[in-house]
Design a protein around this motif. Structure first.
Motif, PDB file in Angstrom:
ATOM      1  N   GLY A   7       0.768  -1.235   0.000  1.00 44.75           N
ATOM      2  CA  GLY A   7       0.000   0.000   0.000  1.00 44.75           C
ATOM      3  C   GLY A   7       0.800   1.287   0.000  1.00 44.75           C
ATOM      4  O   GLY A   7       0.230   2.371  -0.017  1.00 44.75           O
TER       5      GLY A   7
ATOM      6  N   PHE B 260      -7.319   6.115   1.121  1.00 50.70           N
ATOM      7  CA  PHE B 260      -7.690   4.700   0.985  1.00 50.70           C
ATOM      8  C   PHE B 260      -9.195   4.496   1.013  1.00 50.70           C
ATOM      9  O   PHE B 260      -9.712   3.606   0.324  1.00 50.70           O
ATOM     10  CB  PHE B 260      -6.980   3.861   2.055  1.00 50.70           C
ATOM     11  N   ASN B 261      -9.912   5.301   1.748  1.00 54.27           N
ATOM     12  CA  ASN B 261     -11.367   5.213   1.719  1.00 54.27           C
ATOM     13  C   ASN B 261     -11.921   5.649   0.363  1.00 54.27           C
ATOM     14  O   ASN B 261     -13.013   5.230  -0.029  1.00 54.27           O
ATOM     15  CB  ASN B 261     -11.985   6.054   2.831  1.00 54.27           C
TER      16      ASN B 261
ATOM     17  N   THR C  30      -5.163   2.195  -4.626  1.00 56.58           N
ATOM     18  CA  THR C  30      -4.512   0.895  -4.471  1.00 56.58           C
ATOM     19  C   THR C  30      -3.291   1.014  -3.575  1.00 56.58           C
ATOM     20  O   THR C  30      -3.006   0.144  -2.754  1.00 56.58           O
ATOM     21  CB  THR C  30      -4.095   0.343  -5.848  1.00 56.58           C
ATOM     22  N   CYS C  31      -2.561   2.112  -3.744  1.00 57.99           N
ATOM     23  CA  CYS C  31      -1.387   2.381  -2.928  1.00 57.99           C
ATOM     24  C   CYS C  31      -1.091   3.873  -3.015  1.00 57.99           C
ATOM     25  O   CYS C  31      -1.731   4.584  -3.797  1.00 57.99           O
ATOM     26  CB  CYS C  31      -0.173   1.562  -3.374  1.00 57.99           C
TER      27      CYS C  31
ATOM     28  N   ARG D 230      -2.626  -0.714   7.019  1.00 56.22           N
ATOM     29  CA  ARG D 230      -3.235  -2.021   7.312  1.00 56.22           C
ATOM     30  C   ARG D 230      -4.514  -1.849   8.140  1.00 56.22           C
ATOM     31  O   ARG D 230      -5.534  -2.497   7.864  1.00 56.22           O
ATOM     32  CB  ARG D 230      -2.236  -2.916   8.055  1.00 56.22           C
TER      33      ARG D 230
ATOM     34  N   ARG E 230      -7.408  -0.340   6.060  1.00 54.79           N
ATOM     35  CA  ARG E 230      -7.966  -1.336   5.131  1.00 54.79           C
ATOM     36  C   ARG E 230      -8.867  -2.346   5.848  1.00 54.79           C
ATOM     37  O   ARG E 230      -9.872  -2.780   5.297  1.00 54.79           O
ATOM     38  CB  ARG E 230      -6.836  -2.067   4.404  1.00 54.79           C
ATOM     39  N   LYS E 231      -8.507  -2.699   7.072  1.00 48.95           N
ATOM     40  CA  LYS E 231      -9.320  -3.657   7.826  1.00 48.95           C
ATOM     41  C   LYS E 231     -10.684  -3.092   8.156  1.00 48.95           C
ATOM     42  O   LYS E 231     -11.675  -3.807   8.208  1.00 48.95           O
ATOM     43  CB  LYS E 231      -8.609  -4.030   9.129  1.00 48.95           C
TER      44      LYS E 231
END
Length: 224
Positions: free
Chosen positions: A17, A180-181, A185-186, A219, A222-223
């Motif tokens: 990421g 990320f929301n 992708t990274c 991380r 993303r969770k």
């Protein structure tokens, strides 16, 4: 010759990421920075083609990485033309990143099956880049083209697009959460991970901790 396939590069970018972006004219400094990033969990690193004799610095760095950090995928950014891309590919670059969309770079990279991430500033750019074979496109400067809202708008009609913003990305929870929301992708990150005073003081532990913390945040985001 690249040690990693373009599919491996794309998968590792998506997995971790984050892609640190860095240049220094001193190969020794570059090695220490890369080592610090690796210790912090980084597995994809972009050396930027920014100064005179940059390709010579990269050649030294890449040979060192192959021996000392064989799990690191090292590529080159700030490439704006096909001859420069070919030069770095000959030196073993595993991927090429460009601030612009130049189809001639795509031809060189595709011929050697090298991952290529062009700079895009519109949905038309992204669509054309994907036609040319780009797996992950770069939006640059990230905030100037519309920031997370732009990414979210693109992902609506084109959910298959894989996007990596560079410029305007910071290693804090609020900023990373927005990106990320929105569906990136990274992310590419430079000066926020490598403050000039930290480099001057050779505080490599700061870089390791900054990378480790940023990856942990990604991380967790993303969770959720």
């Amino acid at each position: 010759m690249a040690r990693f396939t373009r599919i491996e590069v794309a998968l590792r970018m998506a997995e971790t990421g984050m892609v640190p972006v860095f240049y220094h004219k001193d190969a020794v400094v570059c090695k220490e920075v890369v080592r610090a990033c690796y210790a912090g969990g980084v597995r994809v690193f972009e050396f930027t083609n920014r100064g005179d004799y940059a390709h010579e610095v990269f050649a030294s760095l890449n040979k060192w990485v192959e021996t000392e950090l064989p799990g690191l995928i090292l590529g080159v950014g700030s490439v704006v033309d096909a001859p420069t891309a070919a030069l770095y590919i000959q030196l073993g670059a595993n991927f090429i990143v460009s601030p612009i969309l130049n189809p001639e770079i795509a031809k060189v990279c595709n011929r050697r099956k090298i991952a290529w991430s062009p700079g895009c500033g519109s949905l038309n750019d992204i669509s054309y880049a994907e036609e040319l074979g780009a797996e992950i496109v770069k939006i640059f400067p990230g905030t100037s083209v519309g920031g997370p809202d732009f990414v979210k708008a693109v992902k609506g009609p084109c959910p298959w697009s894989s996007i990596m913003p560079t410029g305007g990305v910071e290693p804090d929870e609020e900023n990373l959460k927005m990106w990320f929301n929105a569906g990136v992708t990274c992310v590419g990150m430079g000066s926020k991970l490598f403050p000039s005073d930290i480099i001057a003081r050779k505080n490599w532990n700061f870089i390791t901790e900054a990378c480790s913390n940023a990856l942990a945040l990604i991380r967790d985001i993303r969770k959720k």
